[in-house]
Scaffold this motif. Structure first.
Motif, PDB file in Angstrom:
ATOM      1  N   MET C   1       0.863  -1.119  -0.028  1.00  0.00           N
ATOM      2  CA  MET C   1       0.137  -0.042  -0.090  1.00  0.00           C
ATOM      3  C   MET C   1       0.836   1.270   0.065  1.00  0.00           C
ATOM      4  SD  MET C   1      -2.674   0.954   2.657  1.00  0.00           S
ATOM      5  CE  MET C   1      -2.992  -0.925   3.065  1.00  0.00           C
ATOM      6  N   ARG C   2       1.927   1.263   0.755  1.00  0.00           N
ATOM      7  CA  ARG C   2       2.752   2.400   0.801  1.00  0.00           C
ATOM      8  C   ARG C   2       3.666   2.525  -0.027  1.00  0.00           C
ATOM      9  NH1 ARG C   2       2.629   2.279   6.331  1.00  0.00           N
ATOM     10  NH2 ARG C   2       0.665   3.055   6.085  1.00  0.00           N
ATOM     11  N   TYR C  86      -5.790   6.617  -0.055  1.00  0.00           N
ATOM     12  CA  TYR C  86      -6.225   6.337   0.945  1.00  0.00           C
ATOM     13  C   TYR C  86      -5.237   5.569   2.070  1.00  0.00           C
ATOM     14  CZ  TYR C  86      -9.545   3.834   4.305  1.00  0.00           C
ATOM     15  OH  TYR C  86     -10.025   3.044   5.424  1.00  0.00           O
ATOM     16  N   ASP C  87      -5.412   5.700   3.216  1.00  0.00           N
ATOM     17  CA  ASP C  87      -4.611   5.171   4.380  1.00  0.00           C
ATOM     18  C   ASP C  87      -2.925   5.305   3.964  1.00  0.00           C
ATOM     19  OD1 ASP C  87      -4.023   4.220   6.857  1.00  0.00           O
ATOM     20  OD2 ASP C  87      -4.711   2.033   6.321  1.00  0.00           O
ATOM     21  N   TYR C  89       0.903   7.767   3.267  1.00  0.00           N
ATOM     22  CA  TYR C  89       1.321   9.121   3.521  1.00  0.00           C
ATOM     23  C   TYR C  89       2.621   9.050   2.667  1.00  0.00           C
ATOM     24  CZ  TYR C  89       3.080   6.219   7.418  1.00  0.00           C
ATOM     25  OH  TYR C  89       3.654   5.207   8.222  1.00  0.00           O
ATOM     26  N   ASN C 129      -6.718   8.962  12.572  1.00  0.00           N
ATOM     27  CA  ASN C 129      -6.389   9.981  11.524  1.00  0.00           C
ATOM     28  C   ASN C 129      -5.823  11.253  11.928  1.00  0.00           C
ATOM     29  OD1 ASN C 129      -8.063   8.531   9.655  1.00  0.00           O
ATOM     30  ND2 ASN C 129      -9.976   9.433  10.265  1.00  0.00           N
ATOM     31  N   LEU C 132      -2.293  10.032  11.291  1.00  0.00           N
ATOM     32  CA  LEU C 132      -2.025   9.953   9.747  1.00  0.00           C
ATOM     33  C   LEU C 132      -1.943  11.240   9.094  1.00  0.00           C
ATOM     34  CD1 LEU C 132      -2.148   7.748   7.305  1.00  0.00           C
ATOM     35  CD2 LEU C 132      -4.379   8.089   7.430  1.00  0.00           C
TER      36      LEU C 132
END
Lengths: 424, 253, 188
Positions: C1-2, C86-87, C89, C129, C132
């Motif tokens: 994801m990241r 989404y989710d 950084y 959040n 995040l």
């Protein structure tokens, strides 16, 4: 009186709708085996400005564990000679009778007797002296007494709930009685307020306010209304959680970059880092015995719940199912963990039995957040959303009983925190 | 930018120092040439330095990216290790449980031929009695009827004073019935009824007896046995069953 | 994801250095005017108050020129928002020119300060959040520092899910809210 009673039976399950209600509590699902209880109208109730019996009945009914048996319109004094078989035939497992008598100083005495018909125990009794102003509170204590005698666990009708309401860009930190009545506003702000947390003795609330354009942690004394700053370091200050001793708080600071967990004394001294990582660590929560701090971390590539010894040490992962598990909340007995899980794109409240690691999803909505256990561990209150509006809901720890707590029209309610038993 | 300003200042200073001596020592052309040379040289140096700075900053940027990338990878790997470790622990535990269960079952089977020796010196282990009973019951639950019958028969012999005797008789008979050892089943049911007529299982034993009599073709005996249940154990569910069976038998005729 | 911050830093570095040498000497270094006082230091706190540029005399002309530059829609400096998945950084490649432009500006104008506000969509826990959002703000800050910006010029804060740009509950609104916003002295 007769008229009043008819009204009571008509709104069965839809209770606490008096004019001063901030939240309206509605049962949307009840336990499978509700205990049938008859509560006869209290003798001498006409002396009071409002019917006490109604408060007691409404409390018990709302718990989802009791079913009210129609006791008839008569006021029955607590020492009346009664035929228990007659009540048994009506289907009552228990019968409560009470009398209200005026005592000097403009106060009243309520004497109550509880007959446990099903188990044929000796009748239990209690006496309270109260001022008219504390009438509702007295009703909650009577309901707590009946609840405890019949279920074996303490009732939570005398407890309070803190939450944040938002309407027209204004934020208020509120404290209501557990039945949604008697609302008090602890704080008003034009900026967001989040994460209220009760001190273990119920005298103070820690919370995070954005009033100074960034998150800062304050502690609010309910008795004096005084607000003190606990943490205002560079960056964000958030997620306060009380240690069971009420002297320290676990908090999250970003003063060194990403969110990290610290402990700090309530007066802002004695800052101590608990865990360190280059990832997000947040939402600390002490276990009831104070041994561990549970927290959310994305150190494993997705947000999951971990725990670490409160004095520091090696974190140990707790949740393994799914790719988003946040907001750990321990049950008062420390045996289970409630948290928010993303379940197929929906955010729901889950509960894990810590010994067996069995997980149960408790809610079926899709935007559930901020779980908080009632102090007896029976119910979990949480924030949800209905029609784009923030509402509070509650679900029993076994997932059976459900309640909806709606705020006043036009506003959002969120960030609930259920207060402890021993309140001043 | 700092370096550039510095160099400019140095050049200016150089120029000022050089100016008064110009006429005396050098031709204008030579002076100009020297300054030109110096300037070119300085420019070359600045260019070289700028290039180096660029390069090192580029390297630093690359390293920063690599570190971020590695950090993300490590987090993912860490997550995978956590999950795998957890799953391995769970699998190990499950395997151990399976093994213990299997071991228990095997022990029951293996001790079976050693039965006569066991009779000689009964071990005085207080936990052994319920354990043996449970083991036999588990065999029955698992549908291993021959083994269950043997286990219960062994139990009946090994623990003559056990409170489980009536139950052991009942289950041994049930297991025997399942393996079609009807005579032995009948015998055990009869023993239960005769020795413990007040036991909760006694009426059920008679129903079992009636079943064996029926499958062995002894309808008369079965009828008599069922009548005994109705007469001797009124108000029990066994009596209800017996009554129903009698009705069925009557309608079949 | 990241995914990692895959900014093409080689290109960025060159651009920054070029910008540096061209704007160097005429740097005016005018004092900035703060519309708001520094973060109120609430009594009893042990935290260090965040330093802000001093309120100075009103030599507005070069100042105004710079501010105009920051708001000129033709300048990459007017682009102040970095959006995230989404989710996540991780900064996407496409933001490299914008970040490089802001880095150049900060290096050329060392008296200017920048506030980076990290934000998230409204789904999930408010506290998570908030964390995040902090990561999103930090990611932009780090990218600027790698291009040579002095750390003292940049502050990163998170507003979590509390300050959405769009109120809707559809993916378009969520995407609009997953962002880091860049503000300069005088704008916050």
């Amino acid at each position: 009186m007769i008229k009043f009673f008819r009204l009571m039976t008509a709104v069965l399950g839809l209770v606490a709708t008096a004019a001063h209600a901030q939240l309206t509590v509605e049962i949307t699902g009840a336990g499978a085996n509700r205990i049938p209880v008859a509560i006869a109208n209290f003798a001498g109730e006409g002396l009071l400005p409002q019917a006490l019996t109604g408060v007691v009945r409404a409390d018990l009914e709302r718990s989802g564990l009791f079913k009210m048996i129609d006791p008839g319109p008569a006021q029955v004094p607590e020492n009346a000679a009664i035929d228990l078989n007659q009540w048994k035939d009506r289907g009552a497992d228990a019968l409560a009778l009470a009398s209200i008598l005026p005592v000097p100083g403009g106060r009243y005495e309520v004497r109550m007797r509880l007959y446990d018909i099903a188990r044929q125990n000796k009748p239990d009794g209690m006496i309270f002296v109260f001022a008219p102003a504390t009438m509702r509170e007295t009703g909650h204590r009577i309901a707590d007494f009946i609840y405890e005698k019949m279920t074996g666990e303490k009732g939570v009708f005398s407890t309070r709930i803190a939450y944040v309401s938002k309407s027209a860009g204004r934020f208020e930190l509120k404290v209501d009685d557990a039945d949604g009545q008697n609302p008090r506003t602890a704080l008003r702000s034009t900026e967001p307020i989040i994460s209220p947390a009760w001190s273990p003795d119920g005298s103070r609330l820690a919370y995070v306010s954005f009033q100074a354009k960034k998150p800062i942690i304050y502690v609010h004394s309910l008795a004096t209304g005084a607000q003190t700053v606990v943490a205002n370091f560079k960056g964000s200050n958030s997620a306060p959680a009380w240690a069971p001793d009420g002297k320290r708080l676990a908090i999250v600071l970003t003063k060194d970059g990403s969110s990290q967990i610290y402990t700090i004394n309530v007066d802002g001294s004695g800052l101590n880092r608990v865990v360190s990582s280059s990832a997000i660590d947040t939402e600390p929560q002490f276990s009831p015995d104070g041994q561990f701090i549970y927290f959310t971390s994305d150190r494993g590539g997705s947000p999951q719940i971990y725990r670490v010894p409160a004095g520091g040490g090696n974190p140990e992962r707790v949740t393994f199912e799914g790719s988003y598990n946040v907001t750990p909340r321990l049950s008062p007995d420390g045996k289970s963990l409630a948290y928010v899980t993303r379940n197929g794109g929906r955010f729901q409240i889950a509960s894990m039995d810590l010994a067996s690691r069995q997980v149960q999803i408790l809610t079926d909505s899709s935007r559930d957040e901020s779980p908080s256990f009632a102090p007896n561990g029976r119910m979990i209150i949480y924030a949800s959303e209905i029609g784009g509006r923030g509402v509070l809901s509650a679900v029993s720890a076994d997932g059976r009983v459900r309640q909806k707590l709606s705020g006043q029209a036009g506003g959002d309610v969120r960030e609930p925190a259920w207060g402890p038993f021993n309140q001043p | 930018m700092q370096a550039r300003n510095g160099v400019a200042a140095a050049l200016a200073a150089l120029f000022l120092i050089a100016a008064p001596a110009r006429a005396a020592l050098f031709d204008d052309d030579i002076a100009r040439q020297r300054i030109e040379d110096l300037r070119a040289d300085t420019k070359a140096r600045i260019d070289a330095l700028t290039q180096k700075l660029e390069q090192s900053q580029r390297m630093q940027g690359d390293l920063g990216n690599q570190i971020e990338s590695l950090r993300g990878e490590i987090a993912k790997l860490r997550g995978q290790v956590e999950v795998l470790t957890y799953e391995l622990e769970a699998a190990t535990k499950r395997q151990k449980d399976f093994y213990l269960d299997l071991d228990n079952r095997l022990r029951v089977l293996e001790t079976q031929p050693a039965k006569p020796a066991a009779a000689a010196e009964p071990a005085v282990d207080p936990a052994a009695e319920p354990r043996d009973y449970e083991a036999a019951l588990n065999l029955l639950k698992g549908g291993k009827y021959p083994e269950a019958q043997v286990a219960f028969e062994n139990f009946i012999k090994a623990w003559p004073k056990s409170n489980f005797q009536p139950a052991a008789h009942y289950w041994a008979a049930s297991a025997a019935f399942q393996t079609k050892a009807y005579s032995r089943a009948a015998e055990l049911y009869q023993q239960l009824y005769a020795q413990w007529p007040a036991d909760v299982r006694a009426p059920e034993a008679l129903i079992g007896l009636a079943n064996t009599q029926q499958v062995q073709g002894d309808a008369k005996g079965a009828k008599k046995t069922l009548e005994t249940v109705v007469a001797q154990y009124p108000g029990t569910s066994s009596a209800d069953t017996a009554r129903q069976r009698l009705k069925q038998m009557a309608s079949k005729k | 994801m990241r995914t990692p911050t895959k900014i093409t830093l080689a290109a960025l570095t060159l651009a920054v250095l070029a910008g540096c040498s061209s704007t160097g000497p005429e740097q005016p270094a005018a004092p900035t005017e703060d519309k708001k006082p520094a973060t109120p230091s609430t009594g009893g706190a042990t935290g260090a108050p965040v330093t802000q540029p001093q309120v100075g005399a009103k030599q507005m002309t070069p100042e105004e020129a710079l501010l105009a530059q920051l708001k000129d829609p033709n300048s990459p400096l007017s682009k102040r928002i970095v959006y995230f998945d989404y989710d996540s950084y991780a900064i996407k490649d496409s933001y490299a020119p914008i970040i490089s432009a802001h880095a150049k500006f900060l290096i050329a104008n060392p008296k200017f300060r920048m506030l980076i506000q990290g934000n998230t969509d409204e789904r999930g826990s408010r506290e998570y959040n908030l964390a995040l959002g902090q990561k999103r703000a930090e990611a932009v800050k780090r990218a600027l520092m790698l291009l040579g910006v002095n750390e003292a010029q940049i502050e990163s804060v998170s507003l979590g899910e509390e300050k959405p740009r769009m109120m809707g509950t559809d993916e378009a609104s969520y995407a609009e809210n997953r962002r880091s916003e860049i503000l300069y002295s005088g704008e916050y």
